[in-house]
Write a protein that holds these residues in place. Structure first.
Motif, PDB file in Angstrom:
ATOM      1  N   ILE A 199      35.081  14.365 -17.470  1.00 42.21           N
ATOM      2  CA  ILE A 199      33.919  15.247 -17.365  1.00 42.21           C
ATOM      3  C   ILE A 199      32.899  14.524 -16.493  1.00 42.21           C
ATOM      4  CG2 ILE A 199      32.090  16.438 -18.608  1.00 42.21           C
ATOM      5  CD1 ILE A 199      33.833  16.495 -21.051  1.00 42.21           C
ATOM      6  N   GLY A 200      32.717  15.003 -15.287  1.00 42.67           N
ATOM      7  CA  GLY A 200      31.825  14.314 -14.342  1.00 42.67           C
ATOM      8  C   GLY A 200      32.343  12.919 -14.056  1.00 42.67           C
ATOM      9  N   THR A 201      31.535  11.908 -14.367  1.00 45.21           N
ATOM     10  CA  THR A 201      31.961  10.516 -14.159  1.00 45.21           C
ATOM     11  C   THR A 201      32.491   9.877 -15.440  1.00 45.21           C
ATOM     12  OG1 THR A 201      29.697   9.742 -14.607  1.00 45.21           O
ATOM     13  CG2 THR A 201      30.279  10.216 -12.302  1.00 45.21           C
ATOM     14  N   ASP A 202      32.504  10.631 -16.541  1.00 41.31           N
ATOM     15  CA  ASP A 202      32.970  10.098 -17.819  1.00 41.31           C
ATOM     16  C   ASP A 202      34.470  10.337 -17.980  1.00 41.31           C
ATOM     17  OD1 ASP A 202      30.465   9.229 -18.586  1.00 41.31           O
ATOM     18  OD2 ASP A 202      29.951  11.104 -19.609  1.00 41.31           O
ATOM     19  N   ASP A 203      35.200   9.271 -18.284  1.00 41.92           N
ATOM     20  CA  ASP A 203      36.635   9.360 -18.537  1.00 41.92           C
ATOM     21  C   ASP A 203      36.900   9.070 -20.009  1.00 41.92           C
ATOM     22  OD1 ASP A 203      37.467   9.963 -15.908  1.00 41.92           O
ATOM     23  OD2 ASP A 203      37.254   7.849 -15.339  1.00 41.92           O
ATOM     24  N   TYR A 204      37.450  10.042 -20.717  1.00 37.89           N
ATOM     25  CA  TYR A 204      37.760   9.898 -22.137  1.00 37.89           C
ATOM     26  C   TYR A 204      39.277   9.836 -22.318  1.00 37.89           C
ATOM     27  CZ  TYR A 204      32.967  11.690 -22.702  1.00 37.89           C
ATOM     28  OH  TYR A 204      31.614  11.886 -22.634  1.00 37.89           O
ATOM     29  N   GLU A 205      39.685   9.130 -23.364  1.00 37.40           N
ATOM     30  CA  GLU A 205      41.102   9.147 -23.723  1.00 37.40           C
ATOM     31  C   GLU A 205      41.241   8.908 -25.218  1.00 37.40           C
ATOM     32  OE1 GLU A 205      42.948   4.729 -23.062  1.00 37.40           O
ATOM     33  OE2 GLU A 205      42.755   5.960 -21.257  1.00 37.40           O
ATOM     34  N   TRP A 206      42.325   9.459 -25.793  1.00 35.35           N
ATOM     35  CA  TRP A 206      42.583   9.287 -27.228  1.00 35.35           C
ATOM     36  C   TRP A 206      44.057   9.524 -27.525  1.00 35.35           C
ATOM     37  CZ3 TRP A 206      39.807  13.457 -25.256  1.00 35.35           C
ATOM     38  CH2 TRP A 206      40.337  14.722 -25.444  1.00 35.35           C
ATOM     39  N   LYS A 207      44.458   8.969 -28.659  1.00 37.29           N
ATOM     40  CA  LYS A 207      45.798   9.189 -29.196  1.00 37.29           C
ATOM     41  C   LYS A 207      45.678   9.890 -30.546  1.00 37.29           C
ATOM     42  CE  LYS A 207      48.082   5.184 -27.070  1.00 37.29           C
ATOM     43  NZ  LYS A 207      48.855   3.942 -27.340  1.00 37.29           N
ATOM     44  N   LYS A 215      43.486   7.621 -38.330  1.00 40.40           N
ATOM     45  CA  LYS A 215      42.335   7.401 -37.456  1.00 40.40           C
ATOM     46  C   LYS A 215      42.630   7.907 -36.046  1.00 40.40           C
ATOM     47  CE  LYS A 215      39.856   4.888 -40.429  1.00 40.40           C
ATOM     48  NZ  LYS A 215      38.515   5.254 -40.916  1.00 40.40           N
ATOM     49  N   MET A 216      41.643   8.562 -35.468  1.00 35.44           N
ATOM     50  CA  MET A 216      41.703   8.971 -34.065  1.00 35.44           C
ATOM     51  C   MET A 216      40.474   8.391 -33.361  1.00 35.44           C
ATOM     52  SD  MET A 216      41.408  12.757 -32.295  1.00 35.44           S
ATOM     53  CE  MET A 216      42.831  13.451 -33.101  1.00 35.44           C
ATOM     54  N   THR A 217      40.703   7.552 -32.377  1.00 34.36           N
ATOM     55  CA  THR A 217      39.610   6.915 -31.646  1.00 34.36           C
ATOM     56  C   THR A 217      39.516   7.516 -30.246  1.00 34.36           C
ATOM     57  OG1 THR A 217      39.874   4.846 -32.875  1.00 34.36           O
ATOM     58  CG2 THR A 217      38.668   4.744 -30.803  1.00 34.36           C
ATOM     59  N   ILE A 218      38.384   8.138 -29.964  1.00 33.03           N
ATOM     60  CA  ILE A 218      38.116   8.697 -28.639  1.00 33.03           C
ATOM     61  C   ILE A 218      37.218   7.712 -27.898  1.00 33.03           C
ATOM     62  CG2 ILE A 218      37.161  10.641 -27.365  1.00 33.03           C
ATOM     63  CD1 ILE A 218      37.638  12.361 -29.833  1.00 33.03           C
ATOM     64  N   GLU A 219      37.702   7.206 -26.801  1.00 33.70           N
ATOM     65  CA  GLU A 219      36.970   6.168 -26.071  1.00 33.70           C
ATOM     66  C   GLU A 219      36.512   6.688 -24.719  1.00 33.70           C
ATOM     67  OE1 GLU A 219      37.497   1.509 -24.592  1.00 33.70           O
ATOM     68  OE2 GLU A 219      39.149   2.568 -25.594  1.00 33.70           O
ATOM     69  N   ASN A 220      35.260   6.454 -24.418  1.00 34.40           N
ATOM     70  CA  ASN A 220      34.734   6.727 -23.090  1.00 34.40           C
ATOM     71  C   ASN A 220      34.933   5.470 -22.250  1.00 34.40           C
ATOM     72  OD1 ASN A 220      33.108   7.096 -20.773  1.00 34.40           O
ATOM     73  ND2 ASN A 220      31.656   8.396 -21.885  1.00 34.40           N
ATOM     74  N   ARG A 221      35.922   5.504 -21.365  1.00 34.48           N
ATOM     75  CA  ARG A 221      36.258   4.317 -20.597  1.00 34.48           C
ATOM     76  C   ARG A 221      35.166   3.960 -19.586  1.00 34.48           C
ATOM     77  NH1 ARG A 221      41.615   2.988 -21.107  1.00 34.48           N
ATOM     78  NH2 ARG A 221      40.861   1.020 -20.255  1.00 34.48           N
ATOM     79  N   THR A 222      34.285   4.896 -19.301  1.00 32.80           N
ATOM     80  CA  THR A 222      33.217   4.632 -18.335  1.00 32.80           C
ATOM     81  C   THR A 222      32.066   3.869 -18.968  1.00 32.80           C
ATOM     82  OG1 THR A 222      33.796   6.679 -17.170  1.00 32.80           O
ATOM     83  CG2 THR A 222      31.653   5.685 -16.670  1.00 32.80           C
ATOM     84  N   THR A 223      31.623   4.312 -20.154  1.00 35.75           N
ATOM     85  CA  THR A 223      30.458   3.700 -20.804  1.00 35.75           C
ATOM     86  C   THR A 223      30.832   2.780 -21.956  1.00 35.75           C
ATOM     87  OG1 THR A 223      30.197   5.525 -22.387  1.00 35.75           O
ATOM     88  CG2 THR A 223      29.136   5.759 -20.228  1.00 35.75           C
ATOM     89  N   GLN A 224      32.112   2.754 -22.352  1.00 36.47           N
ATOM     90  CA  GLN A 224      32.612   1.964 -23.478  1.00 36.47           C
ATOM     91  C   GLN A 224      32.138   2.497 -24.831  1.00 36.47           C
ATOM     92  OE1 GLN A 224      34.961  -0.264 -22.690  1.00 36.47           O
ATOM     93  NE2 GLN A 224      34.525   0.402 -20.596  1.00 36.47           N
ATOM     94  N   ALA A 225      31.502   3.663 -24.853  1.00 34.67           N
ATOM     95  CA  ALA A 225      31.179   4.303 -26.130  1.00 34.67           C
ATOM     96  C   ALA A 225      32.461   4.858 -26.738  1.00 34.67           C
ATOM     97  CB  ALA A 225      30.152   5.417 -25.926  1.00 34.67           C
ATOM     98  N   ARG A 226      32.458   5.023 -28.045  1.00 32.65           N
ATOM     99  CA  ARG A 226      33.658   5.540 -28.704  1.00 32.65           C
ATOM    100  C   ARG A 226      33.274   6.326 -29.953  1.00 32.65           C
ATOM    101  NH1 ARG A 226      33.081   0.319 -30.386  1.00 32.65           N
ATOM    102  NH2 ARG A 226      33.499  -0.138 -32.594  1.00 32.65           N
ATOM    103  N   CYS A 227      34.167   7.218 -30.320  1.00 37.26           N
ATOM    104  CA  CYS A 227      34.020   8.003 -31.549  1.00 37.26           C
ATOM    105  C   CYS A 227      35.255   7.773 -32.399  1.00 37.26           C
ATOM    106  CB  CYS A 227      33.865   9.490 -31.228  1.00 37.26           C
ATOM    107  SG  CYS A 227      33.771  10.554 -32.692  1.00 37.26           S
ATOM    108  N   ILE A 228      35.034   7.361 -33.648  1.00 37.58           N
ATOM    109  CA  ILE A 228      36.144   7.101 -34.570  1.00 37.58           C
ATOM    110  C   ILE A 228      36.180   8.227 -35.590  1.00 37.58           C
ATOM    111  CG2 ILE A 228      37.131   5.497 -36.236  1.00 37.58           C
ATOM    112  CD1 ILE A 228      35.669   3.242 -34.827  1.00 37.58           C
ATOM    113  N   LEU A 229      37.230   9.011 -35.542  1.00 42.86           N
ATOM    114  CA  LEU A 229      37.415  10.135 -36.460  1.00 42.86           C
ATOM    115  C   LEU A 229      38.432   9.755 -37.520  1.00 42.86           C
ATOM    116  CD1 LEU A 229      37.617  12.957 -33.784  1.00 42.86           C
ATOM    117  CD2 LEU A 229      35.719  12.580 -35.367  1.00 42.86           C
ATOM    118  N   ASP A 230      38.104  10.035 -38.761  1.00 39.57           N
ATOM    119  CA  ASP A 230      38.981   9.725 -39.890  1.00 39.57           C
ATOM    120  C   ASP A 230      39.457  11.035 -40.504  1.00 39.57           C
ATOM    121  OD1 ASP A 230      40.365   8.645 -41.978  1.00 39.57           O
ATOM    122  OD2 ASP A 230      38.620   7.890 -43.068  1.00 39.57           O
ATOM    123  N   LEU A 231      40.727  11.371 -40.285  1.00 38.90           N
ATOM    124  CA  LEU A 231      41.332  12.537 -40.925  1.00 38.90           C
ATOM    125  C   LEU A 231      41.847  12.072 -42.277  1.00 38.90           C
ATOM    126  CD1 LEU A 231      41.621  12.902 -37.693  1.00 38.90           C
ATOM    127  CD2 LEU A 231      43.188  14.744 -38.304  1.00 38.90           C
TER     128      LEU A 231
END
Length: 734
Positions: A533-541, A562-578
Motif C-alpha cells: 500500500i503506497g510505500t508500505d510493504d506488509y507480509e504475514w503467515k 499467532k498471526m504476525t503482520i509485519e510492515n517491512r518498511t517501518t518495522q511496525a507489526r501487529c500480533i493477532l492471537d486467534l
C-alpha cells in the motif's frame, strides 16, 4: 523416578485458617490424583519448541498442567473421549480431545511407560463399557422414553445449580483476593477489558453475562489456598461430567426415536418431542453454538494417516503413528463504524428471507476496464444432491497414503475449485481500500489486520466438503478486485494468486501440509501473503487450522495460533492471537496488539473471526473496522456458501466471451455438481483427471502462464488483463 510419581490416594492440605472463608473449606477433600510429574509440552506458538510443564492426571479422567506444582491450571482436557497417538521407539504422546490437542514428550522411557499405562486405564474402562453395550441398549430402549422428560428436567436443574455455584465461588475468590490486597493488578485490568468485550458474545451462546468463568475473576498474583484450588478443580470436573451426561441423554433419545433406519418420515409429535428436549436440556452452562463449518484452504499434498480403530468407545482411542522419515527426537461502550461496515450494522448475521428470484438488482462494479453493471444470482441452481458419505470409510482403506493420491467420490466436493476458494479469502477487499485511504499508520495497520482476519469468515457454515483440485495451469479471475489465480504446481499442490486495485497490490501462495491427530486434522499453511500500500510493504503467515470431529460428529473449523503482520518498511507489526476454543465462554475470539518499531504497544484490536473486528480507541470506545456480511438464511442448505461464494461459479453477462478456456467456470464436473447432476459430475471428474495423467505421461504437461518462480516463491508476471482485452489464443484443459 525422576519425571513422574504415582499417587494412590492424594488429598490437598486443607489446614489453612487465615480467614473465615478458608476455614469453611478446610474439610473438603481434594480430587484423587492418579499420576503427576514433569513432561515437555509443545508450545502453542509456532516455531517455539517444547517447554517443561507439570502435568496431573486425576482419577476422574481430567488431565491438566501448570507451570509449577500448586500453581493455577493453564489448560485441561477430559480423556474419556480423547484420541491418544504415539510413535514406536519415541517418547512422544499426542492427545486430541476434539476441543484441544496436547503434544508432549516424556523425559525418560520409564515416564513414557507410566503415562501410557495410566492413559490406558481409561481406555480399558471404555472397552469394558462396550462389551456390555448390547445389554444396556436393550434395557435402555424400554425405559428411556418414560424417564426422559424427568431426566431432562433434572439435568436442567443441575445446570442452573452449576451456574449459581460458579457465581458463589467467583464471589468467594474475589472476597479472598480483596482481603489480601487492595492494590489493583494488571490481571484486574485485563478482566475489565474482557468484561467490556462482552460486546462480541453472540446471543445464542446464552452464557450468563455476569459469570464468564471462575479463572477470569482471580488475581493470579495472589496465592490461593490449596483447599480453594481443589474446590475449583472439582467444580471444573463437575461441569465436564454434566456436559457428558447431557450428551449421553441426547444419544439415548436418538436411539429411542430412531432405533432402526426407516424410510418413513418422522411424525410431528416426534419432531416436537426432540425439539422440546433439546431446548430444555441446553442449560446456561452447557448451551453452546453449533459449529458446523469445515473447509480447507491449504494444500493436501502432505498428509500423515495413522492406524485407526472403531469409533464409539466410551474411553480414549489409541493410535500408533508411523514414524516420519528422517525425524529425530529432540463501563459503557460507544461504537463508531467505518464507511465500509455502515451498511451491515445489523446484529443478526443471517438474512431473514431468501430472494426467490433468479437474481437481484444489478450492481455497479468498478473494474480495471471501468464501471460495469452486473446482475448476480442469489442462490445456486440446486442444493446438494446427496449426503457426502462416510469419510472414515474412505480413510481406513487408505491408511498412510498421501491425501492427494486418494480418489474421493464427487459427493465429498462442493461446486467450487480451490482457486475459487482462494478468492473467497479476499471477499472483504474493500478493507484494503480503507487502509489505503488512511494516513494514520495505526489505523492503516488495523484495517490490514481486519482484512487478514476476515479471510476466515466464509468458513463459518461450511459443512465438510472439499473444493475440486484444479488442473495444472487452470485459472480463475474475479474482475471486481483484479484477482487472478493459477495452479502452478501439482505435487506438492501450490496455488498462486494476485489481486490489485488503484492503491494496493496483494500476492500470495496457497500451500501447506496436513497432519491427522486421531480425531482432528491440522492444516499447517506454509505460504506467505504480501501486500503493498503506497510505500508500505506488509507480509504475514497464517496460523494452523484444525478440523474437529473429523470422523464422527459435526465437523467444524477452529483457527488458532499467532498471526504476525509485519510492515517491512517501518518495522511496525501487529500480533493477532486467534484463541483456542474452550468448553465454556465465547468462541472464535481474536485479540491483537500493534507495536511500533521499538516494540511499544500503540494500538489494540478485539473481535471474532466469524463476526467482526474492532479497534480499541480507549477504555470505553471501539471503532468497528469490519463486520460480517449477512449469510443467506438457508446458507447451510447450499453448501454453507456466503452470498459472495454463490456468485463465484456464475457466468454473468460481462464474462461471456471474455474468460480464457482455462477458467474454472468452464469445468464440466464442477458445473454438473452445481446443477445437481451427480453421475455426470463423477464421469467428468474422472475424465479430466485421466486427461491430466495422459498429458504428464506424454511429457506435455501444461506450464503456468501468469506466474514464475523466483527464489522459491511464485511471482505474478503480469499481462493477464492485457491478454484478456486482446482475446485468447490457448488450448483448453478439458
Amino acid at each position: 523416578m525422576k519425571g513422574t510419581k504415582n499417587v494412590g490416594h492424594a488429598s490437598l492440605n486443607l489446614g489453612l485458617s487465615t480467614t473465615s472463608i478458608t476455614t469453611s473449606l478446610a474439610h473438603m477433600p481434594g480430587p484423587a490424583v492418579l499420576l503427576e510429574g514433569w513432561v515437555l509440552k509443545k508450545r502453542r506458538k509456532k516455531m517455539q519448541g517444547f517447554a517443561r510443564r507439570y502435568f496431573t492426571l486425576y482419577q476422574s479422567g481430567l488431565l491438566s498442567y501448570a507451570f509449577e506444582p500448586g500453581q493455577p491450571i493453564r489448560d485441561q482436557i477430559f480423556l474419556h473421549n480423547a484420541a491418544i497417538s504415539t510413535a514406536p521407539g519415541r517418547k512422544d504422546i499426542h492427545i486430541d480431545s476434539n476441543t484441544a490437542t496436547f503434544h508432549i514428550k516424556c523425559l525418560s522411557t520409564d515416564d513414557f511407560n507410566n503415562w501410557m499405562t495410566a492413559f490406558r486405564k481409561f481406555r480399558s474402562n471404555g472397552l469394558e463399557s462396550r462389551k456390555s453395550a448390547t445389554i444396556r441398549h436393550a434395557s435402555r430402549q424400554a425405559s428411556v422414553t418414560l424417564n426422559l422428560n424427568r431426566s431432562g428436567a433434572l439435568v436442567e436443574e443441575m445446570g442452573t445449580t452449576l451456574v449459581e455455584l460458579e457465581k458463589s465461588i467467583s464471589i468467594l475468590c474475589q472476597e479472598l483476593s480483596f482481603s489480601k490486597s487492595h492494590v489493583p493488578s494488571k490481571k484486574s485490568d485485563k478482566n475489565l477489558k474482557e468484561s467490556r468485550f462482552g460486546l462480541f458474545k453472540k446471543p445464542h451462546h446464552n452464557v450468563a453475562p455476569e459469570s464468564s468463568g471462575i479463572d477470569h475473576q482471580l488475581d493470579m498474583r495472589l496465592p490461593l489456598p490449596e483447599s480453594l484450588q481443589g474446590l475449583m478443580l472439582s467444580f471444573d470436573t463437575l461441569k465436564v461430567q454434566h456436559g457428558a451426561l447431557l450428551k449421553a441423554m441426547q444419544t439415548s433419545l436418538s436411539d429411542v426415536i430412531q432405533p432402526l433406519p426407516s424410510s418413513l418420515p418422522s411424525t410431528a409429535e416426534e419432531e416436537e418431542f426432540i425439539e422440546e428436549f433439546n431446548q430444555r436440556s441446553l442449560t446456561p452452562v452447557t448451551r453452546r453454538s453449533f459449529r458446523d463449518s469445515m473447509g480447507t484452504t491449504a494444500s493436501d499434498s502432505f498428509v500423515e494417516w495413522f492406524d485407526a480403530i472403531d469409533e464409539g468407545l466410551d474411553g480414549p482411542q489409541e493410535y500408533i503413528l508411523e514414524a516420519e522419515r528422517g525425524a529425530s527426537e529432540p463501563g459503557s461502550r460507544l461504537l463508531t463504524q467505518s464507511p465500509s461496515t455502515a451498511d451491515n450494522s445489523s446484529i443478526d448475521t443471517d438474512i431473514e428471507e431468501l430472494d426467490t428470484s433468479p437474481a437481484k438488482t444489478p450492481d455497479l462494479v468498478t473494474t480495471p476496464f471501468g464501471n460495469v453493471q452486473v446482475t448476480r444470482r442469489t442462490h445456486l441452481p440446486s442444493p446438494p444432491a446427496s449426503d457426502e458419505g462416510s469419510l472414515f470409510t474412505i480413510l481406513k482403506k487408505n491408511v498412510g497414503k498421501d491425501l492427494s493420491t486418494i480418489t474421493f467420490p464427487v459427493t465429498f466436493n462442493e461446486p467450487l475449485t480451490l482457486l475459487q476458494r482462494a478468492a473467497e479469502e479476499l471477499e472483504y477487499y474493500t478493507l484494503l481500500d480503507e487502509a489505503a485511504s488512511a494516513t494514520d499508520p495505526v489505523v492503516r495497520m488495523s484495517y490490514v489486520a481486519a482484512f487478514a482476519i476476515s479471510g476466515y469468515a466464509h468458513t463459518r457454515h461450511r459443512s465438510g466438503r472439499k473444493g475440486f483440485n484444479p488442473m495444472l495451469a487452470e485459472t480463475f479471475e474475479d474482475i471486481r478486485m483484479g484477482f487472478i489465480a493459477e495452479k502452478v504446481c501439482h505435487n506438492p499442490l501450490e496455488i498462486a494468486y494476485h489481486a490489485e486495485r488503484a492503491n494496493w497490490k496483494l500476492s500470495a501462495t496457497s500451500c501447506g501440509r496436513t497432519k491427522f491427530w486421531g480425531k482432528s486434522l491440522e492444516i499447517i499453511p506454509l505460504g506467505i501473503t504480501r501486500l503493498r500500500i503506497g510505500t508500505d510493504d506488509y507480509e504475514w503467515k497464517k496460523p494452523s487450522t484444525f478440523i474437529r470431529n473429523l470422523m464422527v460428529g459435526t465437523k467444524y473449523f477452529e483457527h488458532c495460533g499467532k498471526m504476525t503482520i509485519e510492515n517491512r518498511t517501518t518495522q511496525a507489526r501487529c500480533i493477532l492471537d486467534l484463541k483456542q476454543n474452550g468448553y465454556w465462554g465465547p468462541t472464535n475470539v481474536v485479540s491483537g496488539t500493534i507495536h511500533d518499531a521499538e516494540g511499544d504497544i500503540i494500538g489494540q484490536l478485539e473481535g471474532k473471526w466469524d463476526d467482526q473486528m474492532c479497534q480499541m480507541l480507549d477504555a470505553s470506545h471501539f471503532h468497528v473496522l469490519w463486520r460480517l456480511t449477512p449469510f443467506p438464511k438457508n446458507s447451510q442448505e447450499y453448501y454453507g456458501f456466503t452470498s459472495y461464494g454463490i456468485t463465484l461459479n456464475e457466468l454473468t453477462s460481462d464474462l461471456v466471451g471474455k474468460l480464457p478456456p482455462t477458467d474454472s467456470r468452464y469445468r464440466p464436473d464442477v458445473r454438473a455438481l452445481e446443477n445437481g447432476e451427480l453421475d455426470l459430475a463423477e464421469t467428468e471428474k474422472a475424465r479430466l483427471e485421466q486427461m491430466q495423467r495422459d498429458r504428464r505421461s506424454r511429457g506435455e504437461e501444461r506450464k503456468p502462464s501468469w506466474f514464475k518462480q523466483v527464489g522459491g516463491e511464485w511471482e505474478y508476471t503480469g499481462g493477464y488483463w492485457e491478454a484478456r482485452s486482446r482475446g485468447w489464443d490457448m488450448a483448453p484443459l478439458w
